[in-house]
Write a protein that holds these residues in place. Sequence first.
Motif: not given
Lengths: 209, 209
Positions: A48-56, A79-87, B24-26
Amino acid sequence: MNFNTTELDAMDDRYRAKFINSLSGFKSANLIGTTDAKGNHNLSIISSVFHIGANPPLVGMICRPHTVTRDTLENIQASGVYTINQVCVDVWKQAHQTSARYPADVSEFEESGLTPEWVDGIAAPYVAESRVKFALEVRETQTLAINGTVLMIGEIVQVIVDEEAISEDGYIDIEALETVAISGLDSYHVTNRLARLRYAKPGKNVEEI
Amino acid sequence: MNFNTTELDAMDDRYRAKFINSLSGFKSANLIGTTDAKGNHNLSIISSVFHIGANPPLVGMICRPHTVTRDTLENIQASGVYTINQVCVDVWKQAHQTSARYPADVSEFEESGLTPEWVDGIAAPYVAESRVKFALEVRETQTLAINGTVLMIGEIVQVIVDEEAISEDGYIDIEALETVAISGLDSYHVTNRLARLRYAKPGKNVEEI
């Protein structure tokens, strides 16, 4: 075939979950890397990761607080921090394995055979095998009143990507990096590019780049 | 290659838009059908549709109020109803054409050569050429303070899908229906299934369905 609300309501819960999850179209396949205060790593696949905006540069995702993503959610909130890693295709089955219900003190990295990778200044583990990955700081966490799921919005603070995949105009060729797509709850797909298309204009035919 | 916030900030706006949109991926490829109070139809392609929940059946999307999706947004806010139509490979170029900036009284259906389809009880046009489509009533509209984009959440009130694509367990084979995926701002892809995978369990190897 035509389904109305009565027919959707009458569906068995598991059937409805698979049916409704198929409707939005292809989904992104990403692994979310986090750490808790005791130093336990957590890794979970999310579609469910999705793009919201490029700037910021902002990215959103939907988390379910009472499911296997609970640890992920709690770690990010703390922690306020996370990574997103494409599969990518090399590790799609390992990525799926992270969706099993492990206790909070078990690392899904170890259980799935994926490798945590640490980068200075980022307090969450990346997935070494991922070829497009980025770190985020939480900007907004919001429980959606309508169904209790959580919308998490993060700002991208670091991007790591294979240089040869970056086009001259900024587009990253995630197909060349063999990123997979998901449909429904459990179907994984590789892709074949039709083409990139130029910015559309009224009265002009669509052109391939 | 590693980019930090200073390097992301320094990117040219168009370059950054293509770069960040790839991360964000596909993404799903969907056409949003609406009508205004004067009966003008509007159709626009959106890559930000995402699953929120199956019970009740909820779908979200991100709209930009000052871009070509402005008419779509205003129509939905006024009428409360819209359709989401998956883009299949037969019409991917027509679908892209709907992203051109047409005046509010011009129908993107006509300009793109796509066919409006009306179903009793739904006050918004479907796309006849789409093989998986559904109608929604707005449940929540929220402007995200962080960047001014609008999160629109709708509840599915009707689903139309080719019957032969529905699996026994409820999964809809959107690959068989030739639904396309998007990466970045403008790249279109068809897919090849790797496999469906069973619900993952601790200590058990991942199994294909």
